[in-house]
Design a protein around this motif. Structure first.
Motif, mmCIF file in Angstrom:
data_model
loop_
_atom_site.group_PDB
_atom_site.id
_atom_site.type_symbol
_atom_site.label_atom_id
_atom_site.label_comp_id
_atom_site.label_asym_id
_atom_site.label_seq_id
_atom_site.Cartn_x
_atom_site.Cartn_y
_atom_site.Cartn_z
ATOM 1 N N THR A 1 2.575 -26.010 -3.309
ATOM 2 C CA THR A 1 2.305 -26.755 -3.588
ATOM 3 C C THR A 1 0.665 -26.309 -2.914
ATOM 4 N N PRO A 2 0.098 -26.104 -4.620
ATOM 5 C CA PRO A 2 -1.268 -25.664 -4.787
ATOM 6 C C PRO A 2 -2.399 -26.224 -3.945
ATOM 7 N N ASN A 3 -3.427 -25.676 -3.109
ATOM 8 C CA ASN A 3 -4.065 -25.470 -2.563
ATOM 9 C C ASN A 3 -5.337 -25.665 -3.323
ATOM 10 N N PHE A 4 -5.309 -27.646 -3.836
ATOM 11 C CA PHE A 4 -6.073 -28.245 -3.756
ATOM 12 C C PHE A 4 -7.801 -28.487 -3.505
ATOM 13 N N ASP A 5 -8.149 -27.355 -1.717
ATOM 14 C CA ASP A 5 -9.387 -27.964 -1.466
ATOM 15 C C ASP A 5 -10.389 -26.617 -1.942
ATOM 16 N N ALA A 6 -9.822 -25.831 -2.500
ATOM 17 C CA ALA A 6 -10.471 -24.460 -2.922
ATOM 18 C C ALA A 6 -11.303 -24.856 -4.147
ATOM 19 N N ALA A 7 -10.948 -25.483 -4.976
ATOM 20 C CA ALA A 7 -11.315 -26.442 -5.953
ATOM 21 C C ALA A 7 -11.472 -27.566 -6.783
ATOM 22 N N PRO A 8 -11.636 -27.776 -7.702
ATOM 23 C CA PRO A 8 -10.861 -29.188 -8.085
ATOM 24 C C PRO A 8 -10.369 -28.685 -9.444
ATOM 25 N N ILE A 9 -9.974 -29.948 -9.910
ATOM 26 C CA ILE A 9 -9.037 -29.888 -11.254
ATOM 27 C C ILE A 9 -9.753 -29.472 -11.975
ATOM 28 N N ALA A 10 -9.980 -29.032 -13.124
ATOM 29 C CA ALA A 10 -11.086 -29.322 -14.210
ATOM 30 C C ALA A 10 -9.988 -30.501 -15.251
ATOM 31 N N LEU A 11 -10.343 -31.284 -15.880
ATOM 32 C CA LEU A 11 -9.569 -32.563 -16.579
ATOM 33 C C LEU A 11 -10.619 -31.812 -18.499
ATOM 34 N N ILE A 12 -9.841 -31.841 -18.786
ATOM 35 C CA ILE A 12 -9.983 -31.501 -20.689
ATOM 36 C C ILE A 12 -9.283 -32.971 -21.641
#
Length: 114
Positions: free
Chosen positions: A3-14
């Motif tokens: 499971t990635p650590n999503f607390d570090a940064a948002p996910i970029a949506l393109i």
């Protein structure tokens, strides 16, 4: 699967919608679409700290091979440079050059019926 650590940064949506074109100056402006070199510029500008990963939101009938290759190559550069994953989600369709653009994603998910 980790499971990635999503607390570090948002996910970029393109978003990649409409016809994939090479760049903004190569047409008459009569159709709306996505410019491959502009998507590549966005991917190339992202650092590992900007986003925990990228999602390509696909809804395209295809288009320019050069534009699609620009996206595909930028996906590879992003993954190599940041170590983060790239996912593709097909909303409705991703045909022809759309397949090329997203082929290097770590995972491709398609909505049912797409």
């Amino acid at each position: 699967m980790t499971t990635p650590n999503f607390d570090a940064a948002p996910i970029a949506l393109i978003t990649v919608t409409g016809t994939i074109q090479t760049s903004g100056g190569d047409g008459l402006g009569l159709t709306q679409g996505t410019f491959g070199y502009e998507v590549a510029d966005v991917l190339d500008s992202l650092t590992a700290d900007d986003a925990a990963g990228v999602v390509l939101l696909m809804n395209t009938p295809g288009g320019s091979i050069a534009g699609a290759r620009a996206i595909a190559d930028a996906v590879d550069r992003y993954r190599t440079r940041t170590g983060h994953k790239v996912y593709a989600f097909v909303e409705d369709m991703s045909a022809s050059a759309g397949m090329y653009a997203m082929a290097g994603a770590d995972e491709i998910v398609a909505d049912h019926g797409s």
